[in-house]
Design a protein around this motif. Structure first.
Motif, PDB file in Angstrom:
ATOM      1  N   GLU A  59      88.309  44.074  -9.455  1.00 23.71           N
ATOM      2  CA  GLU A  59      88.294  45.586  -9.812  1.00 23.71           C
ATOM      3  C   GLU A  59      88.705  45.557 -11.531  1.00 23.71           C
ATOM      4  N   LEU A  60      89.566  44.946 -11.935  1.00 22.58           N
ATOM      5  CA  LEU A  60      89.892  45.173 -13.361  1.00 22.58           C
ATOM      6  C   LEU A  60      89.860  43.922 -13.861  1.00 22.58           C
ATOM      7  N   PRO A  61      89.285  43.580 -15.159  1.00 23.24           N
ATOM      8  CA  PRO A  61      89.156  42.030 -15.629  1.00 23.24           C
ATOM      9  C   PRO A  61      90.642  41.649 -15.900  1.00 23.24           C
ATOM     10  N   GLY A  62      90.837  40.559 -15.367  1.00 22.90           N
ATOM     11  CA  GLY A  62      92.133  39.867 -15.521  1.00 22.90           C
ATOM     12  C   GLY A  62      93.033  39.855 -14.317  1.00 22.90           C
ATOM     13  N   ILE A  63      92.558  40.601 -13.472  1.00 24.27           N
ATOM     14  CA  ILE A  63      93.487  41.106 -12.220  1.00 24.27           C
ATOM     15  C   ILE A  63      93.480  39.711 -11.490  1.00 24.27           C
ATOM     16  N   GLU A  64      92.243  39.104 -11.441  1.00 21.98           N
ATOM     17  CA  GLU A  64      92.313  37.930 -10.612  1.00 21.98           C
ATOM     18  C   GLU A  64      93.285  36.783 -10.859  1.00 21.98           C
ATOM     19  N   ARG A  65      93.927  36.894 -11.982  1.00 21.58           N
ATOM     20  CA  ARG A  65      94.660  35.844 -12.293  1.00 21.58           C
ATOM     21  C   ARG A  65      96.115  36.381 -12.234  1.00 21.58           C
ATOM     22  N   ALA A  66      96.385  37.755 -11.943  1.00 21.38           N
ATOM     23  CA  ALA A  66      97.533  38.255 -11.871  1.00 21.38           C
ATOM     24  C   ALA A  66      98.474  38.105 -10.583  1.00 21.38           C
ATOM     25  N   PHE A  67      97.705  37.677  -9.489  1.00 19.23           N
ATOM     26  CA  PHE A  67      98.439  37.126  -8.472  1.00 19.23           C
ATOM     27  C   PHE A  67      98.008  35.855  -7.718  1.00 19.23           C
ATOM     28  N   ILE A  68      99.027  35.204  -7.246  1.00 17.82           N
ATOM     29  CA  ILE A  68      98.849  34.022  -6.152  1.00 17.82           C
ATOM     30  C   ILE A  68      99.772  34.269  -5.379  1.00 17.82           C
ATOM     31  N   GLU A  69      99.432  35.114  -4.144  1.00 20.62           N
ATOM     32  CA  GLU A  69     100.135  35.282  -3.043  1.00 20.62           C
ATOM     33  C   GLU A  69      99.428  35.349  -1.676  1.00 20.62           C
ATOM     34  N   PRO A  70     100.090  34.992  -0.529  1.00 21.09           N
ATOM     35  CA  PRO A  70      99.320  35.151   0.932  1.00 21.09           C
ATOM     36  C   PRO A  70      98.413  36.410   0.884  1.00 21.09           C
ATOM     37  N   HIS A  71      97.182  36.326   1.198  1.00 24.08           N
ATOM     38  CA  HIS A  71      96.452  37.532   1.459  1.00 24.08           C
ATOM     39  C   HIS A  71      96.357  38.712   0.162  1.00 24.08           C
ATOM     40  N   LEU A  72      96.679  37.950  -1.118  1.00 26.89           N
ATOM     41  CA  LEU A  72      96.465  38.541  -2.066  1.00 26.89           C
ATOM     42  C   LEU A  72      96.125  37.443  -3.483  1.00 26.89           C
ATOM     43  N   ASN A  73      95.023  37.037  -3.082  1.00 28.04           N
ATOM     44  CA  ASN A  73      94.616  35.924  -3.793  1.00 28.04           C
ATOM     45  C   ASN A  73      93.085  36.118  -4.311  1.00 28.04           C
ATOM     46  N   TYR A  74      93.053  36.471  -5.515  1.00 28.47           N
ATOM     47  CA  TYR A  74      91.537  36.537  -6.005  1.00 28.47           C
ATOM     48  C   TYR A  74      90.612  35.269  -6.150  1.00 28.47           C
ATOM     49  N   ILE A  75      91.469  34.154  -6.541  1.00 30.31           N
ATOM     50  CA  ILE A  75      90.664  33.014  -6.988  1.00 30.31           C
ATOM     51  C   ILE A  75      90.110  32.506  -5.889  1.00 30.31           C
ATOM     52  N   ALA A  76      91.089  32.173  -4.796  1.00 33.38           N
ATOM     53  CA  ALA A  76      90.586  31.326  -3.603  1.00 33.38           C
ATOM     54  C   ALA A  76      89.522  32.048  -3.170  1.00 33.38           C
ATOM     55  N   ARG A  77      88.506  31.300  -2.761  1.00 32.69           N
ATOM     56  CA  ARG A  77      87.288  31.695  -2.033  1.00 32.69           C
ATOM     57  C   ARG A  77      87.806  31.957  -0.576  1.00 32.69           C
TER      58      ARG A  77
END
Lengths: 243, 409
Positions: B354-372
């Protein structure tokens, strides 16, 4: 004036603004936030305060600071974009809710009725700011460590009600519901500023009633440096940024 | 029951048996063990949901060719089309129900209507459509029920109940067909509305540029017609005993219809792809680029382009012009391939954060933009459960109900 004093006087001013706004009827106030990106140092105190205040479990996040690296070595810098819910005046998330579980209050805050939300996640798909997350029933320690840490089951007081989450019952709201930032409505109702505001070390965040011309928030939002995210979508966010 | 129906039933029972494990997990732990999350809030079950709802709408619209537009060449599959539409609808509703965070609250859509939500509208329309399908199916079969009520055994008993007091009077059948025609005429705009509406659910989300086009609801309709047409053709060719030989002309006619629908589907997709790829806007460009060259490229190239449209189109313009067996096989392959097209309707919508950079802001279960997003075993098992139920209902219904018009004569 030293920065620490400036921050303190800002907080006192906002506290007064808050008291004044609360003395008015609900529909005569519109809560808004102004975030000065020049003052944000990217410490994430706001994110942590939000976690602590709302007891959000893993996977549920109301607030985040987006950290971007700008430029190429050796001309590199970082840019921080704190992102609470925009509390849009025309929220795309509420229109699509099939059961009307999420809606705008007269004071502009977009809320979710945990007793009604069916968990279809249409609002998550519809939010242009990624401000909504779904409670899938995750816990920080339960199921991962021998003992469940007390903070995992500590109740949150969102919407002025006690919400307890327990790993023994994954079918009780807010598990299975969409969740979002409410500008800490439960704190506002008690005359307290949102947790992310009081905790901000750099005084980068201003909160108040945008319908009150004398409030610090209204004054800050009138700056020529002001911008809002994705203006082109017509969502009319109540969160402003100073560039 | 024929061997083919036993096969369908067998697959259904096997899928159900496997799926029960996933279903128990689903009921015990809710959505805890799904592979999707907040960055990709709709995934495999939504893919299957729009797949089956499309099959239902498509099969129903083809039944209307018989009962509304009186095209004789499709008559042998009229009842089968209505029945298939009913089973596909049940499967679709099962999937979307499983996907709810609070399954037990689905009735809220009726208690607390929110008229601004396309999702609420389509649920109401599905309900109306379900009632219409039941009424139409019953009217089409009630004389056959009455006729068969005298049969000994289970079938006779069942028909007696299902006849609901209808008299075995073939002279009244024409009257029934008139009512069916009225119902079908209501059903056509209804099917267009609920399936176009399903597309609208996606199309109105201003947050997702990939879906936010006027073409999207139309693309949904065309895909529905093509996939539903393919399913019906496959059923007519293979599930009906010796269908491709017995109903040669019908299957060949369905093949020609299917070819037209597939080409229309290709036209719509090409329009969508060319416009999006031409520009530089990442929100339009990336979802298409991901489909073509991303890690799931094979879903587009093999399932979508190969199975759903390419291979069947090649067969239908060549051997499929004379061989009903080839038409049936092409249709079967196409039906399966359309799952890929449905996947690529849902998932690429979330390809751009949704926003540029938000994909690197979280690494949590069910909240992970990077994991496919990859569906978990539990998601597959729950899917098997729902598909198992649909196959079992299909096989039993097909075996017991008078779906072939000749059965009456």
């Amino acid at each position: 004036m030293p920065v620490a004093l400036q921050v303190e006087s800002m907080l006192l001013r906002m506290q007064e603004d808050l008291a004044r706004a609360l003395s008015k009827p609900l529909h005569e106030r519109r809560w808004g936030m102004v975030i000065d990106l020049k003052k944000c140092v990217g410490c994430n105190a706001c994110t942590v305060a939000c976690k602590a205040e709302n007891k959000t479990p893993p996977g549920v996040s109301y607030h985040v600071v987006i950290d971007e690296e700008i430029g190429r070595y050796p001309n590199v810098t970082r840019r921080f974009l704190p992102r609470p819910c925009m509390q849009c005046e025309h929220p795309p998330c509420t229109r699509v809710c099939p059961v009307g579980a999420t809606y705008s209050r007269p004071d502009g805050v977009v809320v979710i009725n945990y007793d009604v939300c069916i968990g279809c996640r249409y609002c998550l798909a519809a939010c242009p700011y990624g401000a909504r997350t779904f409670d899938f029933g995750d816990f920080y320690t339960a199921g991962h460590t021998p003992v469940t840490a007390p903070y995992d089951t500590a109740p949150s007081f969102e919407y002025g009600r006690e919400h307890s989450r327990t790993p023994d019952n994954l079918h009780e709201s807010p598990i299975g519901n969409a969740r979002k930032c409410t500008f800490c409505l439960h704190r506002l109702d008690k005359g307290l500023l949102p947790a992310c505001i009081t905790t901000c070390v750099g005084g980068a965040r201003v909160f108040g009633d945008l319908k009150d011309p004398a409030s610090l928030a209204t004054q800050a939002a009138s700056s020529p440096r002001v911008m809002r995210l994705k203006e082109e979508l017509g969502t009319e966010p109540s969160v402003y940024y100073l560039l | 029951m024929s061997k083919r129906l036993w096969l369908v039933l067998g697959i259904g029972v096997l899928a159900l048996a496997l799926g029960i494990v996933g279903m128990l997990d689903r009921l015990r732990f809710g959505l805890l063990h799904v592979g999707y999350g907040s960055p990709v809030p709709w995934a495999l079950w939504v893919v299957f949901y729009i797949y089956f709802i499309g099959l239902s709408a498509g099969a129903f619209l083809i039944s209307s060719l018989v009962y509304v537009f009186r095209m004789k060449q499709f008559e042998p599959v009229g009842r089968i089309a209505v029945f298939t539409a009913l089973i596909a609808l049940i499967a679709a509703l099962l999937f979307i129900w499983m996907d709810l965070g609070r399954m037990e609250r689905f009735l809220e859509v009726f208690y607390r209507p929110h008229f601004g939500s396309p999702l609420a509208w389509i649920v109401w329309l599905y309900t109306a459509y379900l009632l219409l399908l039941l009424a139409e199916a019953w009217l089409l079969m009630r004389r056959s029920f009455a006729h068969g009520a005298t049969n000994p055994g289970l079938k006779g008993k069942l028909y007696r109940i299902l006849a609901l007091g209808t008299k075995d009077d073939p002279s009244k059948a024409a009257g029934d067909l008139r009512i069916v025609r009225v119902l079908g005429s209501i059903g056509v705009p209804l099917a267009i509305a609920f399936h176009g509406g399903t597309g609208t659910v996606f199309a109105v989300t201003v947050a997702r540029a990939y879906w936010y086009t006027g073409l999207f609801p139309l693309l949904f309709l065309v895909s529905a017609l093509a996939s539903g047409g393919a399913l019906l053709t496959a059923v007519a060719a293979f599930v009906v005993r010796n269908g491709y030989a017995k109903h040669k002309e019908t299957v060949l006619a369905l093949g020609r219809l299917l070819l037209g629908l597939i080409l229309l589907e290709v036209l719509m997709e090409v329009a969508e792809f060319l416009v999006s790829l031409y520009g530089t806007a990442p929100s339009h460009f990336i979802p298409i680029h991901e489909q073509l060259f991303g890690p799931n490229w094979w879903i587009f190239w093999i399932l979508g382009l190969g199975f759903a449209v390419g291979l069947p189109a090649l067969v239908l313009v060549s051997v499929g012009r004379r061989s009903p067996l080839a038409v049936g096989l092409a249709a079967l392959v196409s039906t399966i391939g359309f799952i890929g097209i449905r996947w690529n309707i849902v998932l690429p919508g979330f390809a751009v954060a949704e926003l540029p950079g938000i994909e690197r802001a979280f690494i949590e279960p069910h909240l992970n933009y990077i994991a496919r997003y990859v569906p978990t075993t539990m998601e597959w098992l729950v899917s098997a459960f729902a598909i198992g139920i649909a196959l079992i209902l299909f096989a039993i219904g097909f075996g017991l109900l008078p779906l072939e018009a000749e059965a009456h004569a």
